[in-house]
Design an enzyme around this catalytic site. Sequence first.
Site, PDB file in Angstrom:
ATOM      1  N   GLU A 167     -74.768  35.138 -14.294  1.00 31.06           N
ATOM      2  CA  GLU A 167     -75.574  34.381 -15.245  1.00 31.06           C
ATOM      3  C   GLU A 167     -76.119  35.350 -16.293  1.00 31.06           C
ATOM      4  O   GLU A 167     -76.697  36.387 -15.951  1.00 31.06           O
ATOM      5  CB  GLU A 167     -76.719  33.670 -14.508  1.00 31.06           C
ATOM      6  CG  GLU A 167     -77.542  32.792 -15.422  1.00 31.06           C
ATOM      7  CD  GLU A 167     -78.295  31.683 -14.688  1.00 31.06           C
ATOM      8  OE1 GLU A 167     -77.881  31.292 -13.581  1.00 31.06           O
ATOM      9  OE2 GLU A 167     -79.307  31.212 -15.227  1.00 31.06           O
ATOM     10  N   LYS A 179     -87.633  32.992  -7.278  1.00 32.29           N
ATOM     11  CA  LYS A 179     -87.898  32.125  -8.428  1.00 32.29           C
ATOM     12  C   LYS A 179     -88.212  30.757  -7.847  1.00 32.29           C
ATOM     13  O   LYS A 179     -87.325  30.103  -7.294  1.00 32.29           O
ATOM     14  CB  LYS A 179     -86.666  32.062  -9.332  1.00 32.29           C
ATOM     15  CG  LYS A 179     -86.739  31.034 -10.460  1.00 32.29           C
ATOM     16  CD  LYS A 179     -85.506  31.104 -11.369  1.00 32.29           C
ATOM     17  CE  LYS A 179     -85.557  30.075 -12.485  1.00 32.29           C
ATOM     18  NZ  LYS A 179     -84.402  30.198 -13.414  1.00 32.29           N
ATOM     19  N   GLU A 217     -87.543  25.876 -13.630  1.00 33.69           N
ATOM     20  CA  GLU A 217     -86.227  25.414 -14.092  1.00 33.69           C
ATOM     21  C   GLU A 217     -85.411  24.788 -12.958  1.00 33.69           C
ATOM     22  O   GLU A 217     -84.247  25.099 -12.746  1.00 33.69           O
ATOM     23  CB  GLU A 217     -85.457  26.574 -14.739  1.00 33.69           C
ATOM     24  CG  GLU A 217     -86.186  27.143 -15.947  1.00 33.69           C
ATOM     25  CD  GLU A 217     -85.432  28.249 -16.671  1.00 33.69           C
ATOM     26  OE1 GLU A 217     -84.644  28.950 -16.024  1.00 33.69           O
ATOM     27  OE2 GLU A 217     -85.649  28.404 -17.878  1.00 33.69           O
ATOM     28  N   TRP A 242     -87.431  23.176 -24.837  1.00 38.53           N
ATOM     29  CA  TRP A 242     -86.122  23.817 -24.969  1.00 38.53           C
ATOM     30  C   TRP A 242     -85.623  23.759 -26.418  1.00 38.53           C
ATOM     31  O   TRP A 242     -84.604  24.341 -26.758  1.00 38.53           O
ATOM     32  CB  TRP A 242     -85.092  23.159 -24.017  1.00 38.53           C
ATOM     33  CG  TRP A 242     -85.233  23.609 -22.593  1.00 38.53           C
ATOM     34  CD1 TRP A 242     -86.043  24.613 -22.142  1.00 38.53           C
ATOM     35  CD2 TRP A 242     -84.545  23.098 -21.441  1.00 38.53           C
ATOM     36  NE1 TRP A 242     -85.907  24.750 -20.778  1.00 38.53           N
ATOM     37  CE2 TRP A 242     -84.990  23.837 -20.321  1.00 38.53           C
ATOM     38  CE3 TRP A 242     -83.594  22.089 -21.243  1.00 38.53           C
ATOM     39  CZ2 TRP A 242     -84.531  23.597 -19.021  1.00 38.53           C
ATOM     40  CZ3 TRP A 242     -83.139  21.860 -19.948  1.00 38.53           C
ATOM     41  CH2 TRP A 242     -83.607  22.602 -18.848  1.00 38.53           C
ATOM     42  N   ASP A 249     -89.683  33.936 -23.107  1.00 41.77           N
ATOM     43  CA  ASP A 249     -88.451  34.267 -22.391  1.00 41.77           C
ATOM     44  C   ASP A 249     -87.598  35.317 -23.093  1.00 41.77           C
ATOM     45  O   ASP A 249     -86.618  34.961 -23.727  1.00 41.77           O
ATOM     46  CB  ASP A 249     -87.626  32.981 -22.192  1.00 41.77           C
ATOM     47  CG  ASP A 249     -86.478  33.192 -21.222  1.00 41.77           C
ATOM     48  OD1 ASP A 249     -86.463  34.228 -20.550  1.00 41.77           O
ATOM     49  OD2 ASP A 249     -85.608  32.303 -21.148  1.00 41.77           O
ATOM     50  N   GLU A 308     -79.326  38.504 -23.490  1.00 42.33           N
ATOM     51  CA  GLU A 308     -79.124  37.055 -23.597  1.00 42.33           C
ATOM     52  C   GLU A 308     -79.470  36.528 -24.983  1.00 42.33           C
ATOM     53  O   GLU A 308     -78.768  35.679 -25.521  1.00 42.33           O
ATOM     54  CB  GLU A 308     -79.997  36.365 -22.534  1.00 42.33           C
ATOM     55  CG  GLU A 308     -80.013  34.860 -22.625  1.00 42.33           C
ATOM     56  CD  GLU A 308     -80.919  34.216 -21.581  1.00 42.33           C
ATOM     57  OE1 GLU A 308     -81.492  34.943 -20.740  1.00 42.33           O
ATOM     58  OE2 GLU A 308     -81.059  32.986 -21.614  1.00 42.33           O
TER      59      GLU A 308
END
Length: 706
Positions: free
Chosen positions: A171, A291, A295, A547, A369, A397
Amino acid sequence: MKRRLSRIGALTAAGLAGCIFATAAMPEMARANDGYDLWLAPSAAGTAVPDVKILSDSPTLRIAGDELRRDLKASALPVVLAKADDPALASLRLATAGMGTEGYLIRPATIAGRPSLLVTGRTDTAVLYGAFAVIRAQRTGADLAQLNVASAPKVKLRVLNHWDNLDGSVERGYAGQSLWDWWTLPDFKDQRYTDYARANASLGINGVVLNNVNAKPESLSAAYIAKAAALAEVFRPWGIKVYLSARFSAPIELGGLKTADPLDPQVAAWWQAKSAEIYRAIPDFGGFLVKANSEGQPGPRDYHRSHAEGANMLAAAVAPHGGVVMWRAFVYAETDPDDRAKQAYTEFRPLDGKFADNVLVQVKNGAIDFQPREPFHPLFGAMPRTPMMLELQITKEYLGFATHLAYLGPLFTEVLDADTRTRGKGSTVAKVVDGALDGHDLSGMAGVANIGRDRDWSGSTFNQANWYAFGRLAWNPALSADVIAREWAEQTFGADPRVVDAATSIMMESREALVDYTGPLGLAHLMDTGHHYGPGPWVDDLARPEWNPTYYHKADRNGIGFDRTRTGSNAIAQYAPAVARRLADPRTTPEEQLLWFHHLPWDWKMQSGRTLWEQMVSQYDRGVTTVERMQAQWRDVKGLVDEERWNKTAAYLQIQVKEARWWRDASLAYWMSVNGLSLPTGSAAPAHELAWYKAQRFPLAPGQAH
Ligand code: BDP
């Protein structure tokens, strides 16, 4: 420059030399460099074996000796490796206080009548770190005869977080498949596992979380524990412990229980038994990373229990074995209408003092983030009774994946150096994280790894510098980004000052350039959906409000920015009063964070005398011209760097120039559609209409969550 052949290079070169070319072709072939050796390719050491003595035996000390023999110039002083309590060192009366278990001492000393360079520490691993420090010193031009260094890590747990899935995907990974070949483990231990451990040990990284924080229950099954144990065995002599991400609902999925409620005795017993099983296979297992309730991941909130209750239940299971729990504070919920940037603090701050002693709360550098720039997370300094572990993202990312050149040293040091003012001036994030501010013995820094099966490990040569910078800063958060950049460049490209200067200069302006062309002046989260590559400031149709990029920039005809002052979400109140006061007023807010904290009119007067709109445009333009300059600097060192690495870097810079323009053009086209303004004179019109940018789709972009 003579270089050790990397494995594939060696085979190919030898094969070709044998069957097609005359041996005279060899030197040319030998110069190919695919980056496999990272910053550890041996310098021109010559063929004579240097004089290295180990005073006692252990796998780790043998490794330390081998590293020096491989790398050290034969002409250097004889080197003696010994643990500090070795009787042969007694007469030296070494000052070992303050060394801890991992610190090393390197100094000239006469041992058994011979002038030598002594490398010592209280444990084998400390000596290994010292050996790597000698190699680094030599490769960065130090005179070994004069070397006199004492160094101990400021942070206790220096850990890479691999977001690697059990199916081999990663990921947010942009360097190929996972390093871990789960399928062939535990029977086959790829040489790469050792090479990886070696690279980590050279930086002092002492922990590895093997699997994704979005964890599958199977990673805790007997079969996968055996696989993890095989990796632990490879890593052990290099001073590296393994950790696992744990799925909170594993007692249900693996254990067949009806609940994962942390206060249910059966659940606690399941975790205790599971931990005991893991420790039987991996006696030095580090512990769990979790975690939870984030999410879509399960967690204690599903049972109306707090994060502390969840963490403590797991902590009790690993405590008898000396393990820790790293509990992530990356939580936010679409059901919470409050500013996303506030939610972690709101949830965690009241839990200060409620966590067990072996729990660290792991906090991302910023409150949203891993954006190209974020103000430091308000939780730093706000939970004095809890060890706060800093989580940085090494994989890029939101910073152009592996393709864009963005050296993260400045991003990492910006947050470490930030002054939380929570205990007066000088209460830096670094001091919170290393435990000095509140007297915590347990401390940690985590970096989300950028490592995969690509030959060059990190997707590009310059991405290796981000792994390197993380490791060096975890050892010593006070190091400066440019010193690390230069040190890395010297070891990676060799000593030619023209290359080292160019690489350092490119690196030092790269991250700011990326901020400029993706989101200047405190703008954030403007990228397109899912893959997070490329611009999407117009996106406003995703299920969860937070988002959507429009949630973050709030641009309309009159202005732009997120009001986080008292007239808005009042997120600034989560900072210490001295910081909050400065942030309350746009005139005292650092301009690079302006639109993170304030919603301002497009004609707001900036310090430069320009309007906000003019300033934004000039920074988008500056971002593009900086990347063009980086490209020109790289062109200047053509022929001074081996062809393979030079070519790939040049090609990537060409992509970056193209995509910096894309980011700039798409963003400006969108902002103009919102504010109705035109571009200041001298600033070029976007290459396409806004609709063209909106129509771009990248369904197969790498690294996406699945
Ligand atoms: C975000 C990533 C997502 C991760 C998440 C996390 O987009 O893939 O799972 O962070 O840190 O940055 O848990």
